[in-house]
Design an enzyme around this catalytic site. Structure first.
Site, mmCIF file in Angstrom:
data_model
loop_
_atom_site.group_PDB
_atom_site.id
_atom_site.type_symbol
_atom_site.label_atom_id
_atom_site.label_comp_id
_atom_site.label_asym_id
_atom_site.label_seq_id
_atom_site.Cartn_x
_atom_site.Cartn_y
_atom_site.Cartn_z
ATOM 1 N N ASP A 8 -29.087 10.831 -51.601
ATOM 2 C CA ASP A 8 -29.526 9.857 -50.603
ATOM 3 C C ASP A 8 -29.320 10.494 -49.226
ATOM 4 O O ASP A 8 -29.012 11.687 -49.114
ATOM 5 C CB ASP A 8 -28.793 8.510 -50.789
ATOM 6 C CG ASP A 8 -27.306 8.578 -50.459
ATOM 7 O OD1 ASP A 8 -26.805 9.680 -50.110
ATOM 8 O OD2 ASP A 8 -26.632 7.532 -50.538
ATOM 9 N N CYS A 65 -24.278 11.780 -53.051
ATOM 10 C CA CYS A 65 -24.360 10.622 -52.159
ATOM 11 C C CYS A 65 -23.084 10.616 -51.336
ATOM 12 O O CYS A 65 -22.392 11.640 -51.289
ATOM 13 C CB CYS A 65 -24.608 9.315 -52.926
ATOM 14 S SG CYS A 65 -23.248 8.720 -53.936
ATOM 15 N N THR A 67 -20.134 9.097 -51.739
ATOM 16 C CA THR A 67 -18.927 9.247 -52.556
ATOM 17 C C THR A 67 -19.185 10.003 -53.858
ATOM 18 O O THR A 67 -18.236 10.377 -54.553
ATOM 19 C CB THR A 67 -18.375 7.872 -52.956
ATOM 20 O OG1 THR A 67 -19.398 7.206 -53.724
ATOM 21 C CG2 THR A 67 -18.009 7.032 -51.739
ATOM 22 N N HIS A 98 -15.634 19.664 -71.903
ATOM 23 C CA HIS A 98 -15.217 18.515 -72.725
ATOM 24 C C HIS A 98 -16.302 17.441 -72.850
ATOM 25 O O HIS A 98 -16.431 16.827 -73.895
ATOM 26 C CB HIS A 98 -13.960 17.860 -72.134
ATOM 27 C CG HIS A 98 -12.721 18.687 -72.332
ATOM 28 N ND1 HIS A 98 -11.453 18.183 -72.176
ATOM 29 C CD2 HIS A 98 -12.558 19.992 -72.660
ATOM 30 C CE1 HIS A 98 -10.554 19.129 -72.416
ATOM 31 N NE2 HIS A 98 -11.212 20.256 -72.690
ATOM 32 N N HIS A 133 -14.695 17.587 -79.201
ATOM 33 C CA HIS A 133 -15.428 17.014 -78.062
ATOM 34 C C HIS A 133 -16.832 16.579 -78.478
ATOM 35 O O HIS A 133 -17.371 15.626 -77.930
ATOM 36 C CB HIS A 133 -15.501 18.033 -76.923
ATOM 37 C CG HIS A 133 -14.154 18.525 -76.492
ATOM 38 N ND1 HIS A 133 -13.205 17.695 -75.934
ATOM 39 C CD2 HIS A 133 -13.577 19.749 -76.586
ATOM 40 C CE1 HIS A 133 -12.103 18.390 -75.690
ATOM 41 N NE2 HIS A 133 -12.304 19.637 -76.083
HETATM 42 C C1 RB5 Z 1 -24.521 5.102 -48.392
HETATM 43 O O1 RB5 Z 1 -24.012 4.632 -47.193
HETATM 44 C C2 RB5 Z 1 -23.416 5.118 -49.455
HETATM 45 O O2 RB5 Z 1 -23.118 3.821 -49.828
HETATM 46 C C3 RB5 Z 1 -23.840 5.952 -50.625
HETATM 47 O O3 RB5 Z 1 -24.138 7.236 -50.204
HETATM 48 C C4 RB5 Z 1 -22.810 6.161 -51.736
HETATM 49 O O4 RB5 Z 1 -21.585 6.546 -51.217
HETATM 50 C C5 RB5 Z 1 -22.708 5.124 -52.740
HETATM 51 O O5 RB5 Z 1 -22.023 5.276 -53.768
#
Ligand code: RB5
Length: 163
Positions: A8, A65, A67, A98, A133
């Site tokens: 994203d 993304c 996180t 694994h 596994h």
């Molecule tokens: C976008 O702001 C953020 O929510 C997205 O990149 C991600 O971290 C979601 O899991």
């Protein structure tokens, strides 16, 4: 190796760096977007990478993304995807050895660029160990088949969701 990449807006810069690195190592990368910093929805790109890997278009996928978690959750909804959020070279290696992970996910707001690059290289070089596994990964595939046969609606309305 052929690799699909998707992110994203939050993962755009790190995706670009990872693609550059993969290309310099001789890998062929299919960039499934996003291609600008405009705000977009990570499930669209997790799905695109997952479908690309599962169709056989590519061997492995990389998702980014903010996180790493949202895009991993989305990618994992594609049957056959085993997407792992990775934080370092150790989790990258173990995700392959694994879990036979076929999609690696990074949080661009969490991980350093050098660590992510090293982890990606290790991910591509590592191999599934099979043995005990394999039995566990097969149980994940069986779960997917069970879910596919299940006719109950898979989404109850969320409490407090806008009607
Ligand atoms: C976008 O702001 C953020 O929510 C997205 O990149 C991600 O971290 C979601 O899991």
């Amino acid at each position: 190796m052929r690799v699909s990449a998707g992110s994203d807006h939050a993962g755009l810069k790190l995706k670009g760096l990872l693609i550059e690195h993969l290309t310099s190592l001789g890998h062929e990368v299919v960039d499934l977007g996003t291609h600008s910093s405009e705000s977009v929805d990570y499930p669209d790109f997790g799905a695109a990478v997952g479908e690309s890997v599962c169709s056989g278009e590519t061997d492995l996928g990389v998702c980014v993304c903010g996180t790493g978690m949202g895009i991993a959750i989305a990618a994992n909804k594609v049957h056959g995807v085993r997407a792992a959020v990775v934080h370092d070279v150790t989790t990258a290696r173990l995700a392959r050895e694994h879990n036979n992970a076929n999609v690696i996910c990074f949080g661009a707001r969490i991980i350093g660029e050098a660590v992510a690059t090293d982890a990606l290289v290790v991910f591509l070089r590592s191999e599934f160990l099979g043995g005990r596994h394999l039995r566990r990964v097969e149980k994940i595939a069986a779960l997917e088949h069970r879910q596919a046969d299940d006719t109950t609606p898979d989404m109850k309305p969320l409490e407090g969701a806008n009607k």
